[in-house]
Design an enzyme around this catalytic site. Structure first.
Site, PDB file in Angstrom:
ATOM      1  N   TYR A 119       3.116   0.654  15.634  1.00  0.00           N
ATOM      2  CA  TYR A 119       4.430  -0.033  15.440  1.00  0.00           C
ATOM      3  C   TYR A 119       5.433   1.089  15.706  1.00  0.00           C
ATOM      4  O   TYR A 119       5.782   1.975  15.413  1.00  0.00           O
ATOM      5  CB  TYR A 119       3.917  -0.813  14.120  1.00  0.00           C
ATOM      6  N   ARG A 149       3.757   3.169   3.992  1.00  0.00           N
ATOM      7  CA  ARG A 149       2.564   2.785   4.697  1.00  0.00           C
ATOM      8  C   ARG A 149       3.296   3.449   5.680  1.00  0.00           C
ATOM      9  O   ARG A 149       3.210   3.348   6.274  1.00  0.00           O
ATOM     10  CB  ARG A 149       1.820   1.423   4.772  1.00  0.00           C
ATOM     11  N   ARG A 195     -12.189  -3.893   2.941  1.00  0.00           N
ATOM     12  CA  ARG A 195     -13.278  -4.501   3.389  1.00  0.00           C
ATOM     13  C   ARG A 195     -14.341  -4.646   2.249  1.00  0.00           C
ATOM     14  O   ARG A 195     -14.586  -5.377   2.117  1.00  0.00           O
ATOM     15  CB  ARG A 195     -13.479  -3.275   4.634  1.00  0.00           C
TER      16      ARG A 195
END
Length: 499
Positions: free
Chosen positions: A251, A298, A423
């Site tokens: 991004y 992040r 996850r």
């Protein structure tokens, strides 16, 4: 050039066995000890659920009941920190992703904050990850591309005239040029189209931060600090405990940091120029929310693409972010567009399908090194450099975290200050709480097959296949995903005794 995921020899790794702690052992552990983020915010544990996009917002970015239920379910597991999905800072159409680019989104986000507080009994700290992204279009039908999207330029006409040895193409009507290209063979297309035009045909059009011929791309350094700052202001006013700036993966902000960023306007090329806008954004956010509101970042420890940034870049950036007053650094890896697989016609390119995507979310089909804790060395290198430079900035690591022993070992060795699990938390949102209560044997273990990631790739509501092992679609309390085939939320769990 790096070996792509399909070419690398894969070995199926078993999920590692787990030796779960007693309740007393968990209480004495580092993972379940408190940590201060920023000047005064204390998280009760160093357990962390990083941002995941569940595809449950409305098409115009508003919080829905499904969004509230999703985060409430994670909050019931009482992680130390829960980070809300990447949330767009611009007030532009972006599909069923949350947005924070206007005050009209605040009421829904306020309900989200209150929902998490109630579901976690006030134990979980809630952050929101804010993101900017550039235009990415779906791969077009070739006929549509040539008749509608391709710009017929003078350089294209020149290439046609040279390739066909016919000067007439320099002056040919635009419709004729389009019709010819629509019927041309591949060799002709590869000869006369530029690399970017061919990419737009084969993968879909995609903007880059170094597309300085586009005025809105040139303006990003002027526009983005204010947009991020306003988004952070809304997050603070809404009641989030902190804000996480998304500088990772495919991004906008990650692309400014990338070695691939060739902008020649002072915002690309050298390390200091590539860091300039990310540091400006951090400064603008800090100025808007004040010194005591937690602001994290992040970002990538390694881009894992040819010509991309590596861990030495990440170390340098990390020290600069610490100097700029960031309150924590959360380290990821890969997830770039540059090596993504070609999408099907009508679908958008997905940045987690190539080698860099694999490294971001490795599966049990891995090389000899295996998928578990694979990205930890990047966080360890950054943390080591931070401490060497005199900074106590907490570092969060993630990627294939599946057992208490694994997480505790990371903290014992000083490789990170918090350990995140996406996850495994998706497979069992209660797993932190179960381990803390000495009930680790009840944890539903993630199998790391990336069933969830496959749903994300197709923009379907993200779920876990393990939730459906005892699925009875006729049970009235079970809500199903929009396809009617999958449980929308994990099975509920009640601790056998109060905690």
């Amino acid at each position: 050039m790096s070996v792509t995921a399909p070419e690398r020899k894969r070995v199926r790794h078993p999920v590692p066995p787990a030796k779960w702690p007693t309740r007393e052992e968990a209480a004495r552990s580092r993972w379940f000890s408190p940590i201060t983020l920023g000047t005064r915010l204390v998280a009760a544990e160093r357990t962390w659920v990083p941002a995941m996009v569940p595809w449950r917002a409305t098409d115009d970015g508003f919080v829905t009941q499904d969004v509230l239920d999703w985060y409430a379910r994670f909050a019931e597991g009482q992680p130390g920190v829960l980070v809300v999905e990447a949330t767009g800072i611009r007030d532009i159409p972006s599909g069923p992703l949350l947005r924070i680019g206007d005050d009209r989104f605040v009421p829904g986000l306020s309900r989200l904050v209150e929902t998490v507080r109630q579901a976690s009994r006030g134990r979980t700290r809630l952050f929101i990850q804010i993101i900017d992204f550039l235009t990415v279009r779906r791969r077009p039908e070739p006929e549509k591309y040539f008749m509608r999207y391709l710009e017929v330029t003078d350089p294209l006409r020149v290439q046609l005239a040279l390739w066909l040895d016919d000067k007439r193409w320099r002056e040919a009507p635009e419709d004729e040029v389009r019709r010819f290209l629509g019927e041309a063979d591949r060799v002709t297309l590869e000869t006369v189209l530029t690399d970017r035009e061919l990419e737009a045909l084969d993968y879909g059009y995609r903007e880059r931060v170094w597309d300085l011929h586009l005025p809105w791309i040139r303006e990003l350094p002027r526009v983005l600090p204010g947009l991020f700052a306003e988004a952070a202001r809304r997050a603070q006013a809404t009641g989030f405990d902190g804000v996480e700036l998304h500088y990772a993966h495919a991004y906008t902000m990650a692309s400014f940091l990338s070695r691939l960023n060739t902008r020649a306007d002072g915002y690309g090329g050298t390390l200091s120029h590539r860091a300039r806008l990310p540091l400006d954004v951090l400064a603008a956010v800090r100025a808007r929310v004040g010194p005591d509101y937690p602001v994290g970042i992040r970002y990538l420890g390694d881009e894992v693409v040819e010509g991309g940034s590596r861990v030495d870049d990440a170390v340098w950036f990390g020290i600069k972010f610490a100097e700029g007053g960031v309150d924590y650094l959360s380290v990821s890896k890969g997830g770039r567009f540059e090596d993504a697989k070609q999408p099907k016609i009508g679908e958008a390119v997905y940045p987690y399908t190539g080698e860099s995507g694999y490294e971001c979310m490795p599966t049990v089909l891995s090389d000899a090194r295996g998928p578990f804790g694979r990205n930890v060395p990047l966080a360890a290198a950054i943390r080591r450099a931070l401490r060497g430079a005199g900074h106590a900035t907490p570092v969060v690591t993630s990627g294939g975290i599946t057992t208490f022993e694994q997480a505790e070992g990371i903290l014992e060795r000083g490789e990170a200050d918090c350990v995140a699990a996406a996850r495994q938390s998706l497979a069992d949102p209660d797993w932190f709480r179960k381990v803390r209560l000495g009930l680790g044997h009840l944890v539903r273990r993630c199998e790391f097959t990336n069933y969830c990631e496959g749903l994300d790739q197709r923009h379907k509501q993200v779920t876990c296949k393990l939730w459906d092992r005892k699925l009875d679609p006729t049970e009235p309390t079970v809500r199903l995903a929009s396809d009617g085939k999958r449980r929308l939320l994990p099975p509920s769990w009640t601790a056998p005794s109060a905690d």
